[in-house]
Design a protein around this motif. Structure first.
Motif, PDB file in Angstrom:
ATOM      1  N   HIS A  62     -17.116  -3.225  -9.876  1.00 30.96           N
ATOM      2  CA  HIS A  62     -17.156  -3.063  -8.202  1.00 30.96           C
ATOM      3  C   HIS A  62     -15.697  -3.420  -7.707  1.00 30.96           C
ATOM      4  O   HIS A  62     -15.079  -2.826  -7.352  1.00 30.96           O
ATOM      5  CB  HIS A  62     -18.231  -4.176  -7.546  1.00 30.96           C
ATOM      6  N   GLU A  63     -15.127  -4.486  -8.123  1.00 26.76           N
ATOM      7  CA  GLU A  63     -13.661  -4.699  -8.091  1.00 26.76           C
ATOM      8  C   GLU A  63     -12.613  -3.741  -8.555  1.00 26.76           C
ATOM      9  O   GLU A  63     -11.669  -3.292  -7.732  1.00 26.76           O
ATOM     10  CB  GLU A  63     -13.413  -6.112  -8.277  1.00 26.76           C
ATOM     11  N   PHE A  64     -12.969  -3.544  -9.726  1.00 27.65           N
ATOM     12  CA  PHE A  64     -12.166  -2.447 -10.465  1.00 27.65           C
ATOM     13  C   PHE A  64     -12.132  -0.901  -9.471  1.00 27.65           C
ATOM     14  O   PHE A  64     -10.949  -0.417  -9.240  1.00 27.65           O
ATOM     15  CB  PHE A  64     -12.897  -1.909 -11.687  1.00 27.65           C
ATOM     16  N   TYR A  65     -13.180  -0.644  -8.941  1.00 30.09           N
ATOM     17  CA  TYR A  65     -13.411   0.495  -8.241  1.00 30.09           C
ATOM     18  C   TYR A  65     -12.604   0.450  -6.837  1.00 30.09           C
ATOM     19  O   TYR A  65     -12.042   1.348  -6.240  1.00 30.09           O
ATOM     20  CB  TYR A  65     -14.653   1.042  -8.104  1.00 30.09           C
ATOM     21  N   LYS A  66     -12.643  -0.649  -6.207  1.00 34.07           N
ATOM     22  CA  LYS A  66     -11.920  -1.076  -4.935  1.00 34.07           C
ATOM     23  C   LYS A  66     -10.522  -0.987  -5.107  1.00 34.07           C
ATOM     24  O   LYS A  66      -9.750  -0.496  -4.365  1.00 34.07           O
ATOM     25  CB  LYS A  66     -12.385  -2.337  -4.377  1.00 34.07           C
ATOM     26  N   ARG A  67      -9.990  -1.633  -6.090  1.00 33.29           N
ATOM     27  CA  ARG A  67      -8.640  -1.602  -6.481  1.00 33.29           C
ATOM     28  C   ARG A  67      -8.078   0.085  -6.935  1.00 33.29           C
ATOM     29  O   ARG A  67      -7.049   0.230  -6.388  1.00 33.29           O
ATOM     30  CB  ARG A  67      -8.285  -2.518  -7.862  1.00 33.29           C
ATOM     31  N   ARG A  68      -8.870   0.610  -7.622  1.00 35.68           N
ATOM     32  CA  ARG A  68      -8.620   2.132  -7.751  1.00 35.68           C
ATOM     33  C   ARG A  68      -8.457   2.845  -6.555  1.00 35.68           C
ATOM     34  O   ARG A  68      -7.558   3.647  -6.529  1.00 35.68           O
ATOM     35  CB  ARG A  68      -9.648   2.481  -8.903  1.00 35.68           C
ATOM     36  N   TYR A  69      -9.285   2.871  -5.493  1.00 35.37           N
ATOM     37  CA  TYR A  69      -9.410   3.541  -4.506  1.00 35.37           C
ATOM     38  C   TYR A  69      -8.165   3.360  -3.540  1.00 35.37           C
ATOM     39  O   TYR A  69      -7.678   3.890  -3.145  1.00 35.37           O
ATOM     40  CB  TYR A  69     -10.503   3.578  -3.742  1.00 35.37           C
ATOM     41  N   ASP A  70      -7.827   1.923  -3.622  1.00 35.92           N
ATOM     42  CA  ASP A  70      -6.825   1.272  -2.671  1.00 35.92           C
ATOM     43  C   ASP A  70      -5.381   2.024  -3.141  1.00 35.92           C
ATOM     44  O   ASP A  70      -4.522   2.349  -2.652  1.00 35.92           O
ATOM     45  CB  ASP A  70      -6.649  -0.214  -3.090  1.00 35.92           C
ATOM     46  N   SER A  71      -5.331   1.856  -4.680  1.00 35.38           N
ATOM     47  CA  SER A  71      -4.176   2.315  -5.353  1.00 35.38           C
ATOM     48  C   SER A  71      -4.222   3.915  -5.231  1.00 35.38           C
ATOM     49  O   SER A  71      -2.964   4.596  -5.140  1.00 35.38           O
ATOM     50  CB  SER A  71      -4.225   2.047  -6.802  1.00 35.38           C
ATOM     51  N   MET A  72      -5.185   4.694  -5.280  1.00 35.97           N
ATOM     52  CA  MET A  72      -4.986   6.101  -5.246  1.00 35.97           C
ATOM     53  C   MET A  72      -4.738   6.519  -3.741  1.00 35.97           C
ATOM     54  O   MET A  72      -3.789   7.439  -3.633  1.00 35.97           O
ATOM     55  CB  MET A  72      -6.554   6.689  -5.743  1.00 35.97           C
ATOM     56  N   ARG A  73      -5.217   5.790  -2.792  1.00 35.90           N
ATOM     57  CA  ARG A  73      -4.939   6.244  -1.356  1.00 35.90           C
ATOM     58  C   ARG A  73      -3.366   5.866  -1.241  1.00 35.90           C
ATOM     59  O   ARG A  73      -2.776   6.539  -0.573  1.00 35.90           O
ATOM     60  CB  ARG A  73      -5.751   5.447  -0.416  1.00 35.90           C
ATOM     61  N   ALA A  74      -2.890   4.719  -1.756  1.00 34.40           N
ATOM     62  CA  ALA A  74      -1.466   4.458  -1.568  1.00 34.40           C
ATOM     63  C   ALA A  74      -0.467   5.563  -2.343  1.00 34.40           C
ATOM     64  O   ALA A  74       0.517   5.815  -1.859  1.00 34.40           O
ATOM     65  CB  ALA A  74      -1.044   3.066  -2.185  1.00 34.40           C
ATOM     66  N   ASP A  75      -1.043   6.185  -3.385  1.00 37.95           N
ATOM     67  CA  ASP A  75      -0.371   6.943  -3.827  1.00 37.95           C
ATOM     68  C   ASP A  75      -0.337   8.500  -3.346  1.00 37.95           C
ATOM     69  O   ASP A  75       0.940   8.935  -3.229  1.00 37.95           O
ATOM     70  CB  ASP A  75      -0.815   7.230  -5.809  1.00 37.95           C
ATOM     71  N   TYR A  76      -1.341   8.674  -2.882  1.00 35.80           N
ATOM     72  CA  TYR A  76      -1.316   9.841  -2.279  1.00 35.80           C
ATOM     73  C   TYR A  76      -0.534   9.718  -0.830  1.00 35.80           C
ATOM     74  O   TYR A  76      -0.136  10.943  -0.538  1.00 35.80           O
ATOM     75  CB  TYR A  76      -2.922  10.272  -1.961  1.00 35.80           C
ATOM     76  N   ARG A  77      -0.631   8.942   0.003  1.00 38.22           N
ATOM     77  CA  ARG A  77       0.100   8.516   0.935  1.00 38.22           C
ATOM     78  C   ARG A  77       1.689   8.692   0.768  1.00 38.22           C
ATOM     79  O   ARG A  77       2.200   9.514   1.294  1.00 38.22           O
ATOM     80  CB  ARG A  77      -0.380   7.232   1.588  1.00 38.22           C
ATOM     81  N   GLY A  78       2.110   7.935  -0.203  1.00 38.85           N
ATOM     82  CA  GLY A  78       3.420   8.196  -0.710  1.00 38.85           C
ATOM     83  C   GLY A  78       3.884   9.482  -1.050  1.00 38.85           C
ATOM     84  O   GLY A  78       4.805  10.037  -0.369  1.00 38.85           O
ATOM     85  N   ALA A  79       3.129  10.349  -1.581  1.00 41.60           N
ATOM     86  CA  ALA A  79       3.293  11.798  -1.961  1.00 41.60           C
ATOM     87  C   ALA A  79       3.419  12.519  -0.962  1.00 41.60           C
ATOM     88  O   ALA A  79       4.283  13.202  -0.449  1.00 41.60           O
ATOM     89  CB  ALA A  79       2.558  12.235  -3.206  1.00 41.60           C
ATOM     90  N   LEU A  80       2.422  12.430  -0.027  1.00 38.74           N
ATOM     91  CA  LEU A  80       2.214  13.369   1.298  1.00 38.74           C
ATOM     92  C   LEU A  80       3.459  13.054   2.240  1.00 38.74           C
ATOM     93  O   LEU A  80       3.832  13.940   2.773  1.00 38.74           O
ATOM     94  CB  LEU A  80       0.769  13.062   1.891  1.00 38.74           C
ATOM     95  N   ARG A  81       3.722  11.801   2.216  1.00 35.98           N
ATOM     96  CA  ARG A  81       4.641  11.292   3.565  1.00 35.98           C
ATOM     97  C   ARG A  81       6.198  12.105   2.887  1.00 35.98           C
ATOM     98  O   ARG A  81       6.785  12.407   3.701  1.00 35.98           O
ATOM     99  CB  ARG A  81       5.010   9.915   3.286  1.00 35.98           C
ATOM    100  N   ALA A  82       6.367  11.959   1.469  1.00 31.43           N
ATOM    101  CA  ALA A  82       7.588  12.512   0.971  1.00 31.43           C
ATOM    102  C   ALA A  82       7.526  14.205   1.298  1.00 31.43           C
ATOM    103  O   ALA A  82       8.518  14.716   1.552  1.00 31.43           O
ATOM    104  CB  ALA A  82       7.934  12.420  -0.492  1.00 31.43           C
ATOM    105  N   ILE A  83       6.473  14.726   0.914  1.00 31.67           N
ATOM    106  CA  ILE A  83       6.203  16.186   1.281  1.00 31.67           C
ATOM    107  C   ILE A  83       6.677  16.526   2.657  1.00 31.67           C
ATOM    108  O   ILE A  83       7.041  17.599   2.793  1.00 31.67           O
ATOM    109  CB  ILE A  83       4.956  16.761   0.568  1.00 31.67           C
ATOM    110  N   GLN A  84       5.917  15.461   3.562  1.00 28.16           N
ATOM    111  CA  GLN A  84       6.179  16.080   4.973  1.00 28.16           C
ATOM    112  C   GLN A  84       7.433  15.770   5.343  1.00 28.16           C
ATOM    113  O   GLN A  84       8.006  16.432   6.229  1.00 28.16           O
ATOM    114  CB  GLN A  84       5.019  15.158   5.720  1.00 28.16           C
ATOM    115  N   LYS A  85       8.115  14.770   4.862  1.00 27.48           N
ATOM    116  CA  LYS A  85       9.402  14.370   5.060  1.00 27.48           C
ATOM    117  C   LYS A  85      10.477  15.611   4.725  1.00 27.48           C
ATOM    118  O   LYS A  85      11.427  15.885   5.309  1.00 27.48           O
ATOM    119  CB  LYS A  85      10.072  13.172   4.681  1.00 27.48           C
ATOM    120  N   ALA A  86      10.137  16.305   3.676  1.00 23.18           N
ATOM    121  CA  ALA A  86      10.902  17.464   3.292  1.00 23.18           C
ATOM    122  C   ALA A  86      10.711  18.664   3.893  1.00 23.18           C
ATOM    123  O   ALA A  86      11.220  19.766   3.828  1.00 23.18           O
ATOM    124  CB  ALA A  86      10.665  17.814   1.697  1.00 23.18           C
TER     125      ALA A  86
END
Length: 250
Positions: A158-182
């Motif tokens: 349970h905790e593994f998947y909570k951490r994993r989805y938190d991490s994935m959302r953060a990674d995608y937010r970062g990538a999308l933000r950079a792509i949008q800024k460009a």
């Protein structure tokens, strides 16, 4: 003490086959041997968890399939919960390494500018990451079934998947933000929503593909979705990036 009793007494430390005729092992040899055995156990456990699930998998059968005693297996992994989490962590790391190198340049804490080449490299690596996932149906099956089971707060992962989805959302937010800024991503796109949508799309496609692989074209579906996120003048380049990334993966 009889020989049988002695063997039983030594079982918890029976992590490797005895090789008395080969002389004493150096610390480095022992470490490498133990690491190799641990990797063999994780590979076998992956197959068992994927086929039988957490509750159906047997520690004794996993041990037998790798040639160690049950006690020897428990020397490396004291419980089935420890073994499951080790398998999930290892497989997660193997998948993430395809994307983490480029996703890191545009993480949530990074406010720097990146070149257009950097941005398209991020997009290309994302496509490669998706291809990597779909080329491993066993991994998809394991992660999907375990994610469903992990919705129970008492489930070991349970905790593994909570951490994993938190991490994935953060990674995608970062990538999308950079792509949008460009200037490649449409300015009105909600970054938080898009990050969640991409995860939902990719994992939903995985389930459908497992059930009907001949009817689900995951790369075409993913390209169709991402096309609506980028500004019109970059849509042809997005298509060419998909073509190139898929050709390289063949």
């Amino acid at each position: 003490m009889s020989s049988g009793q002695a063997g039983a007494h030594l079982a918890p430390h029976d992590t490797e086959p005895r090789q008395g005729s080969r002389g004493p092992k150096t610390p480095g040899t022992v470490y490498q041997s133990g690491r190799k055995r641990r990797e063999e156990i994780l590979a076998a456990a992956f197959e068992h968890f994927a086929e039988y699930g957490y509750h159906g998998a047997s520690m004794r059968e996993i041990a037998a399939s790798t040639g160690v005693t049950h006690a020897g297996l428990r020397y490396h992994f004291p419980s089935k919960e420890d073994l499951l989490l080790a398998v999930l962590e290892k497989r997660s790391t193997q998948g993430d390494e395809f994307f983490v190198g480029t996703i890191a340049l545009s993480g949530d804490r990074d406010s720097g500018d990146h070149s257009e080449l950097d941005i398209w490299e991020v997009i290309s690596q994302f496509i490669t990451y998706m291809r990597f996932s779909f080329d491993r149906p066993g991994m998809i099956q394991l992660f999907t079934t375990q994610a469903i089971a992990a919705s129970d707060p008492k489930y070991p992962a349970h905790e593994f998947y909570k951490r994993r989805y938190d991490s994935m959302r953060a990674d995608y937010r970062g990538a999308l933000r950079a792509i949008q800024k460009a200037g490649v991503l449409r300015p009105e796109i909600d970054i938080e929503a898009a990050a969640t949508e991409i995860i939902a799309l990719s994992e939903g496609l995985q389930v459908q593909w497992l059930l009907q692989p001949e009817q689900v074209n995951y790369t075409a579906t993913l390209e169709h979705y991402l096309t609506h996120l980028v500004v019109p003048e970059y849509r042809e380049r997005l298509h060419q990036t998909f073509v190139q990334a898929c050709d390289l993966a063949e």
